[in-house]
Design an enzyme around this catalytic site. Structure first.
Site, PDB file in Angstrom:
ATOM      1  CB  THR A 161      -9.559   1.582   7.096  1.00 22.49           C
ATOM      2  OG1 THR A 161      -8.996   2.157   5.930  1.00 22.49           O
ATOM      3  CG2 THR A 161     -10.936   1.029   6.797  1.00 22.49           C
ATOM      4  CG  HIS A 204      -5.669  -1.770   9.094  1.00 21.52           C
ATOM      5  ND1 HIS A 204      -5.240  -1.169  10.253  1.00 21.52           N
ATOM      6  CD2 HIS A 204      -6.170  -0.780   8.324  1.00 21.52           C
ATOM      7  CE1 HIS A 204      -5.501   0.119  10.182  1.00 21.52           C
ATOM      8  NE2 HIS A 204      -6.048   0.392   9.019  1.00 21.52           N
ATOM      9  CG  ASN A 226      -1.868   1.124   1.267  1.00 23.50           C
ATOM     10  OD1 ASN A 226      -1.469   2.249   1.006  1.00 23.50           O
ATOM     11  ND2 ASN A 226      -3.120   0.873   1.585  1.00 23.50           N
ATOM     12  CG  HIS A 272       0.878   6.278   4.551  1.00 19.92           C
ATOM     13  ND1 HIS A 272       0.024   7.275   4.962  1.00 19.92           N
ATOM     14  CD2 HIS A 272       0.319   5.123   4.918  1.00 19.92           C
ATOM     15  CE1 HIS A 272      -1.006   6.721   5.580  1.00 19.92           C
ATOM     16  NE2 HIS A 272      -0.855   5.422   5.564  1.00 19.92           N
ATOM     17  NE  ARG A 277      -7.775  11.204   5.190  1.00 17.98           N
ATOM     18  CZ  ARG A 277      -8.226  10.623   6.295  1.00 17.98           C
ATOM     19  NH1 ARG A 277      -7.419   9.857   6.992  1.00 17.98           N
ATOM     20  NH2 ARG A 277      -9.442  10.811   6.716  1.00 17.98           N
ATOM     21  CD  GLU A 288      -6.813  -0.440   0.896  1.00 14.76           C
ATOM     22  OE1 GLU A 288      -6.041  -1.345   1.220  1.00 14.76           O
ATOM     23  OE2 GLU A 288      -6.829   0.678   1.468  1.00 14.76           O
ATOM     24  CD  GLU A 329      -7.145  -6.355   2.894  1.00 13.09           C
ATOM     25  OE1 GLU A 329      -7.209  -6.241   1.656  1.00 13.09           O
ATOM     26  OE2 GLU A 329      -6.500  -5.573   3.611  1.00 13.09           O
ATOM     27  CG  HIS A 352      -8.276   3.999   0.914  1.00 21.25           C
ATOM     28  ND1 HIS A 352      -8.445   3.808   2.271  1.00 21.25           N
ATOM     29  CD2 HIS A 352      -9.509   4.318   0.432  1.00 21.25           C
ATOM     30  CE1 HIS A 352      -9.716   4.010   2.587  1.00 21.25           C
ATOM     31  NE2 HIS A 352     -10.388   4.328   1.490  1.00 21.25           N
ATOM     32  NE  ARG A 386      -9.554   8.227   4.059  1.00 18.67           N
ATOM     33  CZ  ARG A 386      -9.771   7.348   5.035  1.00 18.67           C
ATOM     34  NH1 ARG A 386      -8.972   6.325   5.199  1.00 18.67           N
ATOM     35  NH2 ARG A 386     -10.768   7.514   5.869  1.00 18.67           N
TER      36      ARG A 386
HETATM   37  N1  PXP Z   1      -5.944  -3.143   3.906  1.00 16.25           N
HETATM   38  C1  PXP Z   1      -6.899  -2.189   3.983  1.00 16.25           C
HETATM   39  C2  PXP Z   1      -8.279  -2.543   3.551  1.00 16.25           C
HETATM   40  C3  PXP Z   1      -6.599  -0.890   4.439  1.00 16.25           C
HETATM   41  O1  PXP Z   1      -7.573   0.043   4.512  1.00 16.25           O
HETATM   42  C4  PXP Z   1      -5.269  -0.578   4.783  1.00 16.25           C
HETATM   43  C5  PXP Z   1      -4.921   0.819   5.196  1.00 16.25           C
HETATM   44  O2  PXP Z   1      -5.089   1.672   4.113  1.00 16.25           O
HETATM   45  C6  PXP Z   1      -4.305  -1.596   4.667  1.00 16.25           C
HETATM   46  C7  PXP Z   1      -4.674  -2.862   4.247  1.00 16.25           C
HETATM   47  C8  PXP Z   1      -2.880  -1.354   4.995  1.00 16.25           C
HETATM   48  O3  PXP Z   1      -2.761  -1.060   6.362  1.00 16.25           O
HETATM   49  P1  PXP Z   1      -1.369  -0.585   6.945  1.00 16.25           P
HETATM   50  O4  PXP Z   1      -1.037   0.692   6.282  1.00 16.25           O
HETATM   51  O5  PXP Z   1      -1.634  -0.451   8.413  1.00 16.25           O
HETATM   52  O6  PXP Z   1      -0.372  -1.661   6.620  1.00 16.25           O
END
Ligand code: PXP
Length: 250
Positions: free
Chosen positions: A101, A198, A6, A9, A48, A70, A151, A42, A44
């Site tokens: 999330t 997550h 992901n 960031h 953001r 996402e 998931e 994601h 959003r």
């Molecule tokens: N899976 C989903 C559905 C999420 O919303 C997120 C956060 O955007 C992640 C995985 C990844 O989470 P993390 O950034 O805490 O590894």
């Protein structure tokens, strides 16, 4: 087991200055070079971090690579997904004020809404995953929506399993892991592909990596990007990949 990185960031850093760097495509390329099996972003509703143009550019730049989008189960974002056609959409609950999330999608309480969005996405050739917590009712409801995947939200486990966190509880983490595995077994039995994500870190991901019989894909972001600050993105992704495929460090 596949690793979806992901990269939200990376965009968070860019948006902090509303600038053009760091380049998201360069970030995705580094992830792939390090062995990532897919990229997760994601989009959003408040935009953001990831922007519509980012999703489009990722799709265009890496046509044969797995792109997981996402998004909230709302029509405006679903319409964007239908146009861009990621390989996979993961429907998540979204709350504008949350930092990340929180909790899973209530597939049981919003079955009709979720079903309609799942159908719209699948009609466009997109596979759909639902980000849910590990309750059996949610797993069954997810299967009932016609989604191909779930998931499982690993955030509670992550909170309990890290000795540095205030919620640390070793026994609680073990119990939560058992619940996640039971939910995964139920999902597999119902014919679903089961993913997880997550809050997963270099230290707490191994128990999932050992269960290739249950989990197909892990989506991990924040901890990898945080590590990349010190060692670079390519090495940070490669290190997580080693945790997942259980290879010893080179
Ligand atoms: N899976 C989903 C559905 C999420 O919303 C997120 C956060 O955007 C992640 C995985 C990844 O989470 P993390 O950034 O805490 O590894």
């Amino acid at each position: 087991m596949r690793l979806g990185v992901n990269i939200d960031h990376v965009a968070t850093i860019r948006q902090a200055r509303l600038d053009v760097y760091p380049d998201l495509l360069e970030a995705a390329a580094e992830c792939f070079k390090a062995g990532a099996d897919g990229i997760t972003v994601h989009l959003r509703e408040d935009r953001r971090h990831i922007q519509d143009a980012d999703v489009k550019a990722l799709r265009r730049a890496f046509p044969g690579r797995h792109l997981n989008l996402e998004m909230a189960a709302v029509d405006v974002i679903a319409d964007i997904a239908v146009k861009i056609k990621p390989d996979e959409v993961c429907l998540v609950p979204e709350n504008r004020r949350e930092v990340t999330t929180e909790g899973g999608l209530d597939a049981a309480g919003n079955a009709a809404r979720v079903k309609a969005v799942v159908k719209k996405l699948q009609k466009a050739g997109i596979s759909v995953s639902l980000f849910i917590n590990d309750s059996p009712a949610q797993v069954r409801a997810a299967a009932g929506t016609g989604a191909e995947m779930i998931e499982l939200h690993t955030g509670t486990y992550a909170e309990l399993s890290d000795p540095k966190r205030s919620g640390y509880d070793r026994a609680g983490a073990k119990r939560e892991l058992k619940k996640l595995f039971a939910a995964a077994e139920l999902g597999r039995g119902l014919g679903l592909q089961v993913n997880a994500g997550h809050g997963l870190t270099y230290d707490n991901t191994a128990p999932f990596a050992r269960r290739t019989d249950l989990f197909a894909e892990l989506n991990i972001g924040h901890n990898i990007i945080a590590r990349a600050v010190f060692v670079g993105l390519r090495r940070a992704v490669a290190e997580m990949k080693r945790v997942i495929v259980r290879r010893r460090p080179a």
